[in-house]
Write an enzyme that holds these catalytic residues in place. Structure first.
Site, PDB file in Angstrom:
ATOM      1  N   ARG A 163     -12.980   5.829  -2.217  1.00 60.99           N
ATOM      2  CA  ARG A 163     -11.835   5.102  -1.698  1.00 60.99           C
ATOM      3  C   ARG A 163     -12.044   3.607  -1.951  1.00 60.99           C
ATOM      4  O   ARG A 163     -13.168   3.110  -1.852  1.00 60.99           O
ATOM      5  CB  ARG A 163     -11.774   5.382  -0.188  1.00 60.99           C
ATOM      6  CG  ARG A 163     -10.444   5.226   0.426  1.00 60.99           C
ATOM      7  CD  ARG A 163     -10.437   5.691   1.869  1.00 60.99           C
ATOM      8  NE  ARG A 163      -9.237   5.180   2.495  1.00 60.99           N
ATOM      9  CZ  ARG A 163      -8.047   5.744   2.395  1.00 60.99           C
ATOM     10  NH1 ARG A 163      -7.905   6.893   1.758  1.00 60.99           N
ATOM     11  NH2 ARG A 163      -6.996   5.195   2.960  1.00 60.99           N
ATOM     12  N   CYS A 201       0.813  -1.216   0.000  1.00 62.04           N
ATOM     13  CA  CYS A 201       0.000   0.000   0.000  1.00 62.04           C
ATOM     14  C   CYS A 201       0.856   1.280   0.000  1.00 62.04           C
ATOM     15  O   CYS A 201       1.475   1.580  -1.009  1.00 62.04           O
ATOM     16  CB  CYS A 201      -0.999  -0.058   1.149  1.00 62.04           C
ATOM     17  SG  CYS A 201      -2.443   0.970   0.877  1.00 62.04           S
ATOM     18  N   HIS A 208      -3.575  -5.743   2.396  1.00 57.95           N
ATOM     19  CA  HIS A 208      -3.269  -5.900   3.819  1.00 57.95           C
ATOM     20  C   HIS A 208      -3.837  -7.243   4.242  1.00 57.95           C
ATOM     21  O   HIS A 208      -4.330  -8.010   3.436  1.00 57.95           O
ATOM     22  CB  HIS A 208      -3.955  -4.796   4.629  1.00 57.95           C
ATOM     23  CG  HIS A 208      -3.543  -3.422   4.244  1.00 57.95           C
ATOM     24  ND1 HIS A 208      -2.380  -2.844   4.667  1.00 57.95           N
ATOM     25  CD2 HIS A 208      -4.147  -2.493   3.459  1.00 57.95           C
ATOM     26  CE1 HIS A 208      -2.294  -1.613   4.182  1.00 57.95           C
ATOM     27  NE2 HIS A 208      -3.346  -1.380   3.447  1.00 57.95           N
TER      28      HIS A 208
HETATM   29  N1  GLN Z   1      -2.251   6.841   1.854  1.00 58.07           N
HETATM   30  C1  GLN Z   1      -2.293   5.878   0.783  1.00 58.07           C
HETATM   31  C2  GLN Z   1      -3.629   5.863   0.017  1.00 58.07           C
HETATM   32  O1  GLN Z   1      -4.669   6.094   0.571  1.00 58.07           O
HETATM   33  C3  GLN Z   1      -1.963   4.525   1.342  1.00 58.07           C
HETATM   34  C4  GLN Z   1      -2.974   4.010   2.332  1.00 58.07           C
HETATM   35  C5  GLN Z   1      -2.544   2.760   3.030  1.00 58.07           C
HETATM   36  O2  GLN Z   1      -1.365   2.445   3.119  1.00 58.07           O
HETATM   37  N2  GLN Z   1      -3.496   2.038   3.580  1.00 58.07           N
HETATM   38  O3  GLN Z   1      -3.607   5.569  -1.165  1.00 58.07           O
END
Ligand code: GLN
Length: 242
Positions: free
Chosen positions: A129, A94, A195
């Site tokens: 998102r 990520c 994750h």
């Molecule tokens: N900040 C980054 C995004 O939202 C990564 C988020 C994360 O590592 N969960 O794309």
């Protein structure tokens, strides 16, 4: 690997370790020890230098501001670049994945340079998102079973010609580009949005990292199938209608 010791480096646990990503280091360490390897695990905080003699480097996800701080420190440090130049294996998740690319959009809305270790560029997705369970088919070249993971990111990652998609999603968004790709890799550097922690859900990816680091085609088998129940449960849950 020198001195018959496998050196595992977990980068910046103080900045990048959301959703239990530190579990990735635990899984690689355990599966190496189960093969009788002598493992030295080093957790490197963001005020410490990155050692250049590691065999496998792991880097996790993070919120937008810690992600920018981590990118600044890793660029300034330069150790990860040197390690990759020495043939080290890197596995990133990520925010860590975005940092390994050429650039990403930081918490200030600006283009932040990454490390350029993976041929990818991340932008900020305009839509919702990407959040939820993911299932995917890993690139058949890697000979791995179905990918299971959990994603939570706003970033969208575009692959350049020298990066291959790690997987094609069956469920979920992955890189968020609409082409079904998820993650990216080259010979030694891997990135994923998954994750979970992803290596607990997909321990055969941890074995792949070990094989690459040891430069072997196979590892001694281990009688350790605990993860099948976890995988089965998560794969079934992902397929439930929302
Ligand atoms: N900040 C980054 C995004 O939202 C990564 C988020 C994360 O590592 N969960 O794309």
């Amino acid at each position: 690997m020198t001195d018959n010791q496998l050196r595992l480096v977990w980068i910046y646990p103080d900045l990048l370790s959301t959703y239990g990503d530190q579990g990735n280091a635990l899984v690689v360490e355990r599966r190496a020890r189960q093969r009788g390897l002598d493992v030295a695990r080093l957790d490197v905080r963001s005020d410490q230098p990155i050692p250049t003699s590691g065999d496998i480097y792991l880097i996790g996800g993070g919120e937008d501001r810690p992600q920018r701080l981590a990118a600044e420190r890793l660029r300034r440090d330069g150790g990860l670049h040197r390690a990759v130049g020495n043939g080290a294996i890197v596995f990133s998740v990520c925010a860590g994945y975005q940092i390994l690319g050429h650039e990403f959009i930081n918490d200030l809305g600006q283009r932040e340079p990454g490390l350029g270790l993976l041929d990818v560029v991340s932008t900020r997705g305009e839509g919702e998102r990407c959040v939820g369970d993911v299932l995917g088919d890993i690139d058949p070249r890697l000979g791995l079973p179905q990918l299971t993971g959990f994603e939570n990111h706003q970033g969208v990652t575009h692959l350049g010609p020298s990066a291959r998609p790690l997987a094609q999603v069956r469920l979920g968004k992955g890189n968020g580009t609409g082409d079904g790709t998820e993650g990216a890799y080259n010979d030694t550097v891997f990135g994923t949005y998954m994750h979970g922690p992803v290596l607990a859900r997909n321990p055969l990816i941890a074995d792949l990292l070990l094989k690459l680091a040891l430069d072997v085609n196979a590892l001694p088998p281990i009688d350790d199938r605990w993860y099948e129940a976890l995988r089965g449960e998560r794969i079934a849950a992902a397929q439930q209608p929302a």
